[in-house]
Design a protein around this motif. Structure first.
Motif, PDB file in Angstrom:
ATOM      1  N   LEU A 106      -9.205  -6.343  -2.123  1.00 41.86           N
ATOM      2  CA  LEU A 106      -8.300  -5.443  -1.223  1.00 41.86           C
ATOM      3  C   LEU A 106      -7.184  -4.813  -2.170  1.00 41.86           C
ATOM      4  CD1 LEU A 106      -8.587  -6.903   2.165  1.00 41.86           C
ATOM      5  CD2 LEU A 106      -9.861  -5.063   1.234  1.00 41.86           C
ATOM      6  N   ASP A 107      -6.940  -3.824  -2.618  1.00 44.78           N
ATOM      7  CA  ASP A 107      -5.670  -3.482  -3.124  1.00 44.78           C
ATOM      8  C   ASP A 107      -4.638  -3.056  -2.258  1.00 44.78           C
ATOM      9  OD1 ASP A 107      -6.090  -2.990  -6.179  1.00 44.78           O
ATOM     10  OD2 ASP A 107      -7.988  -2.081  -5.480  1.00 44.78           O
ATOM     11  N   ILE A 108      -3.586  -4.026  -2.300  1.00 41.04           N
ATOM     12  CA  ILE A 108      -2.761  -3.918  -1.274  1.00 41.04           C
ATOM     13  C   ILE A 108      -1.360  -3.757  -1.888  1.00 41.04           C
ATOM     14  CG2 ILE A 108      -1.432  -5.256   0.626  1.00 41.04           C
ATOM     15  CD1 ILE A 108      -4.200  -6.664   1.231  1.00 41.04           C
ATOM     16  N   TYR A 109      -0.657  -2.802  -1.282  1.00 42.48           N
ATOM     17  CA  TYR A 109       0.799  -2.659  -1.672  1.00 42.48           C
ATOM     18  C   TYR A 109       1.746  -3.004  -0.975  1.00 42.48           C
ATOM     19  CZ  TYR A 109      -1.375   0.715  -5.387  1.00 42.48           C
ATOM     20  OH  TYR A 109      -2.165   0.937  -6.455  1.00 42.48           O
ATOM     21  N   CYS A 110       2.653  -3.700  -1.198  1.00 47.35           N
ATOM     22  CA  CYS A 110       3.907  -4.109  -0.365  1.00 47.35           C
ATOM     23  C   CYS A 110       4.759  -4.846  -1.220  1.00 47.35           C
ATOM     24  CB  CYS A 110       3.050  -5.253   0.636  1.00 47.35           C
ATOM     25  SG  CYS A 110       2.685  -6.928  -0.065  1.00 47.35           S
ATOM     26  N   THR A 111       6.060  -4.750  -0.234  1.00 48.35           N
ATOM     27  CA  THR A 111       7.009  -5.560  -0.933  1.00 48.35           C
ATOM     28  C   THR A 111       7.093  -7.135  -1.448  1.00 48.35           C
ATOM     29  OG1 THR A 111       8.175  -6.294   0.922  1.00 48.35           O
ATOM     30  CG2 THR A 111       8.776  -3.821   0.458  1.00 48.35           C
ATOM     31  N   GLU A 112       8.008  -7.426  -2.308  1.00 52.42           N
ATOM     32  CA  GLU A 112       7.791  -8.947  -2.499  1.00 52.42           C
ATOM     33  C   GLU A 112       7.943  -9.756  -1.287  1.00 52.42           C
ATOM     34  OE1 GLU A 112       7.499 -12.666  -4.473  1.00 52.42           O
ATOM     35  OE2 GLU A 112       6.480 -10.705  -4.999  1.00 52.42           O
TER      36      GLU A 112
END
Length: 303
Positions: A106-112
């Protein structure tokens, strides 16, 4: 730009499984002019084939089954979901990731900050590593832009919002930038923008600026009044206390939306206690008079 509302309800959905409030009781009995709603999530794309999933609610399986354009089109294992973007690490926005474990990484975009929460206090990413694995892509918190492979003609901007991390976060009482973000989606070819923020407790200057520049504003519609949960003896906490700006009253969401111009204005993340779920209610008439829509599962928007 195509926007699909997969789920328009707040945590627990509507009706909530264990709730006997006025709304939940009447919708179950068929005594209310309203629609059931699953938990908050949307998908965006441009070609009706490749989609960015924004948040993954516990109801994700039913939401995907109700949306043919995102279902498998070719191959034995396939999906229209090219990537996932998380605006926070709350249970009702991330638990659905566990339902997406069968298949490719899964390519997941989120903040640190969200990544930290999902590898510690609520270690969803760790669990997924035993199944499909996670490719984490960090997103900025300063309004910076980025694009996502496979999601053509869209540019994304993310900005930090004032909020608390979830109760299970190691820094619950030590807020950081990136615990919660607002999202701007811009179609590069047209310049039209969507502003999306289902959890919005304060209208900071950069938030107001983003809302004023958008062609469609889809924002927090959780509660009608600040004391809604208290008045119904469901909780002692007020809306603003838990990070949600109520619609009514001085400085409420109606007043804010009335001041941003000609954008299409839509409330999402509607709590099961909110009277606007009753389409015949006085509160719903107030929204109608102000040109403010209430999102529902399956709503499709073309910008």
């Amino acid at each position: 730009m195509k926007i699909r509302v997969l789920g328009a309800g707040a945590g627990g959905g509507f009706p909530q499984w264990n709730c006997n409030c006025n709304n939940c009781r009447r919708i179950r009995r068929g005594e209310m002019n309203g629609k059931a709603r699953t938990q908050s999530s949307i998908a965006v794309g441009t070609d009706n084939r490749n989609w960015l999933l924004i948040n993954a609610s516990p109801d994700i399986r039913a939401q995907l089954e109700a949306f043919p354009a995102i279902q498998p089109q070719q191959g034995v294992r396939d999906t229209g979901i090219k990537a996932i973007l998380l605006i926070d690490s709350q249970i009702d926005h991330t638990t659905g990731l566990l339902m997406l474990r069968e298949g490719k990484p899964l390519d997941i975009y989120c903040t640190e900050m969200v990544r930290q929460d999902l590898t510690t206090g609520f270690p969803v990413f760790n669990m997924l590593s035993h199944y499909c694995t996670v490719n984490h892509h960090p997103v900025p918190t300063d309004g910076g832009s980025f694009t996502i492979p496979g999601i053509d003609d869209l540019r994304f901007y993310t900005q930090a919002l004032k909020s608390k991390a979830p109760p299970y976060s190691p820094h619950r009482y030590d807020p950081h930038e990136g615990d919660n973000i607002g999202l701007i989606v811009e179609q590069i070819s047209t310049g039209k923008k969507l502003f999306y923020s289902p959890g919005l407790g304060e209208i900071e200057p950069h938030v107001l600026e983003a809302m004023q520049a958008a062609a469609c504003v889809m924002v927090d519609g959780t509660f009608w009044t600040d004391d809604e949960m208290c008045a119904q003896r469901i909780s002692h906490k007020r809306a603003r206390e838990i990070g949600h700006l109520p619609q009514s009253g001085e400085g409420g969401m109606i007043e804010v939306l009335n001041g941003i111009g000609e954008a299409r204005k839509i409330l999402i993340h509607i709590n099961n206690t909110n009277p606007i779920l009753d389409e015949d209610s006085e509160q719903r008439k107030i929204l109608d008079a102000n040109g403010i829509e209430v999102a529902y599962d399956g709503l499709e928007i073309d910008l």
